[in-house]
Structure formats: C-alpha cells, structure tokens
Write a protein that holds these residues in place. Structure first.
Motif, PDB file in Angstrom:
ATOM      1  N   GLU A  40      38.973  45.782  39.965  1.00 21.89           N
ATOM      2  CA  GLU A  40      39.349  45.119  41.213  1.00 21.89           C
ATOM      3  C   GLU A  40      40.638  45.738  41.739  1.00 21.89           C
ATOM      4  N   ASP A  41      40.558  46.364  42.906  1.00 21.75           N
ATOM      5  CA  ASP A  41      41.724  46.902  43.585  1.00 21.75           C
ATOM      6  C   ASP A  41      42.521  47.851  42.690  1.00 21.75           C
ATOM      7  N   GLY A  42      41.817  48.725  41.980  1.00 23.79           N
ATOM      8  CA  GLY A  42      42.489  49.735  41.175  1.00 23.79           C
ATOM      9  C   GLY A  42      42.977  49.275  39.821  1.00 23.79           C
ATOM     10  N   ALA A  43      42.706  48.017  39.463  1.00 23.07           N
ATOM     11  CA  ALA A  43      43.063  47.504  38.138  1.00 23.07           C
ATOM     12  C   ALA A  43      41.778  47.104  37.419  1.00 23.07           C
ATOM     13  N   THR A  44      41.779  47.181  36.099  1.00 21.02           N
ATOM     14  CA  THR A  44      40.580  46.893  35.314  1.00 21.02           C
ATOM     15  C   THR A  44      40.862  45.802  34.294  1.00 21.02           C
ATOM     16  N   LEU A  45      40.052  44.754  34.336  1.00 21.08           N
ATOM     17  CA  LEU A  45      40.122  43.728  33.302  1.00 21.08           C
ATOM     18  C   LEU A  45      39.221  44.163  32.162  1.00 21.08           C
ATOM     19  N   LEU A  46      39.843  44.470  31.027  1.00 23.40           N
ATOM     20  CA  LEU A  46      39.109  44.849  29.824  1.00 23.40           C
ATOM     21  C   LEU A  46      38.906  43.594  28.977  1.00 23.40           C
ATOM     22  N   THR A  47      37.670  43.342  28.594  1.00 22.27           N
ATOM     23  CA  THR A  47      37.356  42.201  27.742  1.00 22.27           C
ATOM     24  C   THR A  47      36.609  42.712  26.520  1.00 22.27           C
ATOM     25  N   LEU A  48      37.087  42.352  25.351  1.00 24.43           N
ATOM     26  CA  LEU A  48      36.433  42.721  24.100  1.00 24.43           C
ATOM     27  C   LEU A  48      36.062  41.445  23.366  1.00 24.43           C
ATOM     28  N   LEU A  49      34.765  41.188  23.241  1.00 25.84           N
ATOM     29  CA  LEU A  49      34.265  40.035  22.503  1.00 25.84           C
ATOM     30  C   LEU A  49      33.847  40.509  21.117  1.00 25.84           C
ATOM     31  N   ILE A  50      34.491  39.974  20.085  1.00 27.90           N
ATOM     32  CA  ILE A  50      34.212  40.376  18.705  1.00 27.90           C
ATOM     33  C   ILE A  50      33.494  39.234  17.995  1.00 27.90           C
ATOM     34  N   GLU A  51      32.362  39.552  17.369  1.00 26.31           N
ATOM     35  CA  GLU A  51      31.622  38.564  16.578  1.00 26.31           C
ATOM     36  C   GLU A  51      31.807  38.878  15.101  1.00 26.31           C
ATOM     37  N   TYR A  52      32.440  37.954  14.381  1.00 26.29           N
ATOM     38  CA  TYR A  52      32.672  38.094  12.945  1.00 26.29           C
ATOM     39  C   TYR A  52      31.583  37.370  12.165  1.00 26.29           C
TER      40      TYR A  52
END
Length: 326
Positions: free
Chosen positions: A282-294
């Motif tokens: 969005e507008d040159g910025a990136t929301l990084l989301t990492l979902l980890i399943e243990y």
C-alpha cells in the motif's frame, strides 16, 4: 480485540457476530464491499480469500476461494439479496466449487451485515440464518465461531493506513492460540522488492542472518511447490554459539504475494513448523505477515524464548536499510 461477541441461538437458528472498530461507518462499509480489501480478512489466518468475482448489485454474485497452508482450496459463493447503501446488505452464502457453482448437499445460509455509527467509531453486526438445527450444528462443528472471530480480528490492519497502523511498532509477535503465532512487520518498500529479497538467494544472504556477529553459510531456494530450500548460519570469530540451519519444502507459492513452507531444524528430530508468509502493498510500503504453525504450545514457547522476535527485527531492519535502500 475488535470482535466483542459471537453467539449462536439453536431456537432462532442463527449465529451472530458483533465487532466494534475505531473507524467511521463509511470506512467499515468500504472494507466489506471492496473485494481487494475484503479478501485481506475474509478468511481466518492461514486461509486467505481471493475473490474471483464481485458484482455488488442485487441479483448478482461474488465468488471466492480460500487456500490453506497445505494448498487445499475451499470455495464460496454469495448471491446479493438486498443492499441498503452504507447501512446493510444481505446475501445467501453457499459452499462452491472452483467455478463458483454451489456444492450440493452442503448447507446454504443467509447472512445480513448491518453497519452503524458508535461514539467511538462504528459497529458491524453479522447475523447468519440457517434452514435447520443440523445445518447450524454442522457449521459450528467446522469451526465457524473460531474462524469468524480470527478473521474479523484482522480488520484493524485493513481499516488504517499501513504506515499509521505500524508506526513505531517494529516486529510484532502475537500468540493466536496454542499452535499459531502471527508476526507482522511494516517494510518500507514495495511488495515486489520485498518478495525478491525473500526469494533471491543473493539478496537473502545480505540480510537474513539475525544479530550482528553471525553470517549466512547456506542459502538454497526452490520456489516450485514441492521444491526444497536450505538455510545455514554460523557465528563469526569471537561470537559465541554453534552453527545451525533449517530445511523444508515449498507448499504454496503465489508470486509476489504468498509463500508457504515447512521448516525443520537440521540435525534434530524436532517436528517441523509451517510458515505462511504473505505480503500486502500500500502506497510503497509492505505489510509482511508471517503465520507460524507449531506442533504444540510447548514447542511454540520454547522457540519464542530464544529471542526470535529480536533476531527477526534485526534482519528486517537490515533488509530495509541495506537491501531495499540500495
């Protein structure tokens, strides 16, 4: 949390969800009626939705598919029954195949979304009506209450400007349940560049080595589903610690958007985790989301206790300042 109540009524054959948000009613309405925004939260973590059709008019339909971390695909279809602009809309909701056709034998329900202003922002109330007690019980048994709660609780990031949402927060780790942890970080750069920095071994070696004093010794990546990857690290001279590494395979890849892998610590019999990386620009910025399943809560807590979040923040800062800046 945004969701304030989820209730089922066996006599009325309904499931009701209420969510309160610090945003104007008009902004909340847009989140539910713009498919690009809707697919950011319509589906619990790990099951993002992709809308292939969204004709927002009475008598028309919307089709979507949710893809699990293992690559399983689950389709849905809405038929728009009634629309009261800025205030409410009603749909029939059915399980669907890849083409958007309803699946026979699966429950069909009717959902009404109502939007209202509140002193602190706005509220959405979702009421799902079923044809029978058996249909209600089947949907609840499939995890609808938990899944809807987790899905709607993702709305905060949708309703705010990304930079405002993430300002000053760095790398954030949220425990969702015994097995799932969600890590988020705003990266100051476009998603295509962030994607390359995660998937081009030459770029990965420049930032993915955690705290100062460590170096990356191995970086092999095969992005094809079923393809293997391998990472290795070792301490520099004068830094305490022993070399270690991870390997795994690609389960799902949507170039530029999502990469799901298994992760196993080399040389151990520890069970693997599933890592689900997604990017939103969005507008040159990136929301990084990492979902980890243990595999279980004990493994989750053991990993978090290693200082994982701090190590990841060091890497992401290096990614911004030394890779993307160049």
């Amino acid at each position: 949390m945004p969701v304030t109540a989820v209730t089922t009524d066996a006599e009325a054959l309904t499931m009701t969800l209420v969510g309160d948000f610090p945003a104007p009613k008009e902004r909340l309405w847009r989140a539910f009626t713009d498919p690009r925004q809707l697919e950011r939260f319509w589906g619990p973590p790990g099951y993002p939705a992709a809308f292939t059709r969204f004709d927002f008019a009475v008598g028309e339909s919307a089709h979507y598919v949710m893809t699990s971390p293992q690559g399983e695909r689950f389709g849905g279809r809405w038929e728009f029954v009634d629309i009261d602009p800025q205030s409410a809309f009603e749909v029939t909701d059915a399980f669907a195949d890849e083409s958007g056709a309803p699946i026979e034998g699966m429950p069909v329900s009717r959902m009404t979304f109502t939007f209202e202003a509140t002193p602190s922002g706005s509220r959405v109330t979702s009421v799902t009506r079923f044809d029978s007690a058996e249909a209600l019980e089947q949907i609840v048994a499939m995890g609808a209450v938990e899944g809807s709660t987790l899905a709607f609780n993702q709305l905060d990031a949708v309703l705010q400007d990304l930079r405002e949402y993430a300002r000053g927060k760095g790398t954030r780790t949220e425990i969702l349940d015994d097995q799932h942890v969600r890590i988020t970080r705003l990266i100051d750069g476009p998603a295509d560049a962030v994607w390359r920095a995660h998937t081009d071994p030459a770029l990965v070696r420049r930032w993915l080595f955690g705290p100062d004093g460590w170096r990356m010794t191995d970086c092999e990546i095969d992005l094809r589903p079923g393809g293997a990857y391998r990472y290795g690290w070792a301490p520099e001279a004068g830094t305490e610690g022993e070399a270690f590494g991870f390997d795994g395979e690609t389960l799902v890849v949507e170039p530029g958007r999502r990469w799901v892998t298994t992760e196993h610590m080399i040389g151990t019999d520890y069970p693997p985790t599933t890592n689900d990386l997604s990017l939103y620009d969005e507008d040159g910025a990136t929301l990084l989301t990492l979902l980890i399943e243990y595999p279980d809560a004990a493994t989750r807590d053991m990993v978090l206790a290693t200082g994982m979040t701090d190590g990841m923040e060091a890497g992401y800062a290096r990614l911004e300042n030394e890779v993307l800046a160049g």
